[in-house]
Scaffold this motif. Sequence first.
Motif, PDB file in Angstrom:
ATOM      1  N   UNK A  64       0.848  -1.199   0.000  1.00 15.38           N
ATOM      2  CA  UNK A  64       0.000   0.000   0.000  1.00 15.38           C
ATOM      3  C   UNK A  64       0.879   1.244   0.000  1.00 15.38           C
ATOM      4  N   UNK A  65       0.363   2.327  -0.550  1.00 18.30           N
ATOM      5  CA  UNK A  65       1.095   3.589  -0.497  1.00 18.30           C
ATOM      6  C   UNK A  65       2.027   3.853  -1.657  1.00 18.30           C
ATOM      7  N   UNK A  66       2.028   2.998  -2.665  1.00 14.24           N
ATOM      8  CA  UNK A  66       2.853   3.255  -3.831  1.00 14.24           C
ATOM      9  C   UNK A  66       4.300   2.822  -3.651  1.00 14.24           C
ATOM     10  N   UNK A  72       9.506   9.539  -7.590  1.00 13.96           N
ATOM     11  CA  UNK A  72      10.295  10.134  -8.667  1.00 13.96           C
ATOM     12  C   UNK A  72       9.413  10.784  -9.734  1.00 13.96           C
ATOM     13  N   UNK A  73       8.238  10.198  -9.954  1.00 13.68           N
ATOM     14  CA  UNK A  73       7.367  10.638 -11.045  1.00 13.68           C
ATOM     15  C   UNK A  73       5.912  10.492 -10.575  1.00 13.68           C
ATOM     16  N   UNK A  74       5.337  11.539  -9.980  1.00  9.25           N
ATOM     17  CA  UNK A  74       3.987  11.465  -9.408  1.00  9.25           C
ATOM     18  C   UNK A  74       2.913  10.992 -10.393  1.00  9.25           C
ATOM     19  N   UNK A  75       3.148  11.197 -11.702  1.00  8.21           N
ATOM     20  CA  UNK A  75       2.166  10.785 -12.696  1.00  8.21           C
ATOM     21  C   UNK A  75       2.183   9.280 -12.963  1.00  8.21           C
ATOM     22  N   UNK A  76       3.127   8.581 -12.360  1.00  4.49           N
ATOM     23  CA  UNK A  76       3.235   7.133 -12.561  1.00  4.49           C
ATOM     24  C   UNK A  76       1.931   6.442 -12.150  1.00  4.49           C
ATOM     25  N   UNK A  77       1.316   5.754 -13.095  1.00  6.23           N
ATOM     26  CA  UNK A  77       0.051   5.035 -12.905  1.00  6.23           C
ATOM     27  C   UNK A  77      -1.109   5.936 -12.488  1.00  6.23           C
ATOM     28  N   UNK A  78      -0.936   7.248 -12.652  1.00  3.00           N
ATOM     29  CA  UNK A  78      -1.962   8.193 -12.183  1.00  3.00           C
ATOM     30  C   UNK A  78      -3.246   8.120 -13.002  1.00  3.00           C
ATOM     31  N   UNK A  79      -3.167   7.541 -14.214  1.00  2.00           N
ATOM     32  CA  UNK A  79      -4.328   7.517 -15.090  1.00  2.00           C
ATOM     33  C   UNK A  79      -5.313   6.401 -14.754  1.00  2.00           C
ATOM     34  N   UNK A  80      -4.932   5.538 -13.856  1.00  2.00           N
ATOM     35  CA  UNK A  80      -5.766   4.361 -13.585  1.00  2.00           C
ATOM     36  C   UNK A  80      -7.027   4.735 -12.813  1.00  2.00           C
ATOM     37  N   UNK A 191       1.362   4.463 -17.338  1.00  2.00           N
ATOM     38  CA  UNK A 191       1.471   5.904 -17.610  1.00  2.00           C
ATOM     39  C   UNK A 191       2.924   6.346 -17.779  1.00  2.00           C
ATOM     40  N   UNK A 192       3.722   5.475 -18.406  1.00  2.00           N
ATOM     41  CA  UNK A 192       5.109   5.807 -18.740  1.00  2.00           C
ATOM     42  C   UNK A 192       5.097   6.361 -20.163  1.00  2.00           C
ATOM     43  N   UNK A 193       5.495   7.614 -20.365  1.00  2.00           N
ATOM     44  CA  UNK A 193       5.294   8.276 -21.660  1.00  2.00           C
ATOM     45  C   UNK A 193       6.161   7.779 -22.803  1.00  2.00           C
ATOM     46  N   UNK A 194       7.418   7.414 -22.552  1.00  2.00           N
ATOM     47  CA  UNK A 194       8.311   7.049 -23.641  1.00  2.00           C
ATOM     48  C   UNK A 194       8.693   8.260 -24.469  1.00  2.00           C
ATOM     49  N   UNK A 195       9.259   8.002 -25.640  1.00  2.00           N
ATOM     50  CA  UNK A 195       9.655   9.078 -26.549  1.00  2.00           C
ATOM     51  C   UNK A 195       8.527   9.317 -27.545  1.00  2.00           C
ATOM     52  N   UNK A 196       7.903  10.468 -27.461  1.00  2.00           N
ATOM     53  CA  UNK A 196       6.768  10.781 -28.321  1.00  2.00           C
ATOM     54  C   UNK A 196       7.158  10.663 -29.793  1.00  2.00           C
ATOM     55  N   UNK A 197       6.362   9.889 -30.533  1.00  2.00           N
ATOM     56  CA  UNK A 197       6.610   9.729 -31.959  1.00  2.00           C
ATOM     57  C   UNK A 197       7.409   8.495 -32.331  1.00  2.00           C
ATOM     58  N   UNK A 242      12.794   5.057 -19.270  1.00  2.00           N
ATOM     59  CA  UNK A 242      13.575   3.828 -19.111  1.00  2.00           C
ATOM     60  C   UNK A 242      13.796   3.531 -17.630  1.00  2.00           C
ATOM     61  N   UNK A 243      14.075   4.553 -16.853  1.00  2.00           N
ATOM     62  CA  UNK A 243      14.265   4.377 -15.410  1.00  2.00           C
ATOM     63  C   UNK A 243      12.998   3.807 -14.769  1.00  2.00           C
ATOM     64  N   UNK A 244      11.843   4.370 -15.109  1.00  2.00           N
ATOM     65  CA  UNK A 244      10.584   3.914 -14.530  1.00  2.00           C
ATOM     66  C   UNK A 244      10.257   2.482 -14.935  1.00  2.00           C
ATOM     67  N   UNK A 245      10.657   2.106 -16.147  1.00  2.00           N
ATOM     68  CA  UNK A 245      10.342   0.771 -16.660  1.00  2.00           C
ATOM     69  C   UNK A 245      11.306  -0.299 -16.172  1.00  2.00           C
TER      70      UNK A 245
END
Length: 310
Positions: A64-66, A72-80, A191-197, A242-245
């Motif tokens: 629990x609690x992430x 490091x990245x508050x948006x991580x899994x934030x879209x769920x 919610x890991x963005x990667x390199x756009x495009x 890459x770090x997040x993954x």
Amino acid sequence: MSAQRLFLLDAYALIFRSYYAFIRSPRINSKGINTSALFGFTLSLLDIIEKEKPDYLAVVFDPPGGSFRHEEYPEYKAQRDETPEGIIWAVPEIKKLLEAMAIPTVEVPRYEADDVIGALAHRAEKEGYDVYMVTPDKDYAQLVTDRCRIYRPSTKGYELWGPQEVCTKFELNHTHQVIDYLGLVGDSADNIPGCKGIGPKTASELLRSYGSIEEIYNNIALLKTGTRSKLEEHKEITLLSRYLATICTDVPIDLPIASLVRKQPHTTLVQRLFEEYEFRSLAKRIDVLAHESSNGELLFLMLPIHQLPL
């Protein structure tokens, strides 16, 4: 003599998969409780025990609690979306049932299940075990070796992903390139963005040619203008992705692999819980939990109910 086999189950990945497998026709008991997640997870567990007869077995939960990734990245899994009530109800019941089955559960604060499984898998490999990571999550492909495979649930049962299957799936030269692949393409589930495009085909081509993200950037002048500009513009988020993954295998966990050996279940308590959950079809399969002793005899732990742990 073949190596001892360790099965590590990614609890939440399997629980969510079980819940949504029944989404069109959920299992509702006489009390009005949605038992889909509990039933599906238990069914998968019994299938694995019956088919594979693991020597060692554990179920790993996210804490629990992430995790440190959220720090490091508050948006991580934030879209769920919010966790469905049926899953919230099921988790403590699954832990209770696993205790009755004498199957260890593992949970480490700040580290996700894939990190813990990665750490245990690496240690078990070094100690001579064959490891099977039971999960539908493709991120685990970065951990795959000749002795550590993904035991992946599918519509046809289970698929076994070794190095060849992973390299074919992602069109890569080596399994460790999966980390860089996810850094480039991202992962919408987390919610890991990667390199756009940069899509899967381009990512695979780049990694087959240059080996890693570092080498891609070291040779960026050789790339086509469009690809080069995308990588240059989104370098910071690509490296963060890459770090997040990356599955962290340096987890502070002092748990001997030997402690995960299959033990005899508290069958009386398992039977009582199956009756409580109204799992009549599964109640007929309790004998699957029997485990052979060293002399080949099948053993059960049969205790009076008042002596059993709750």
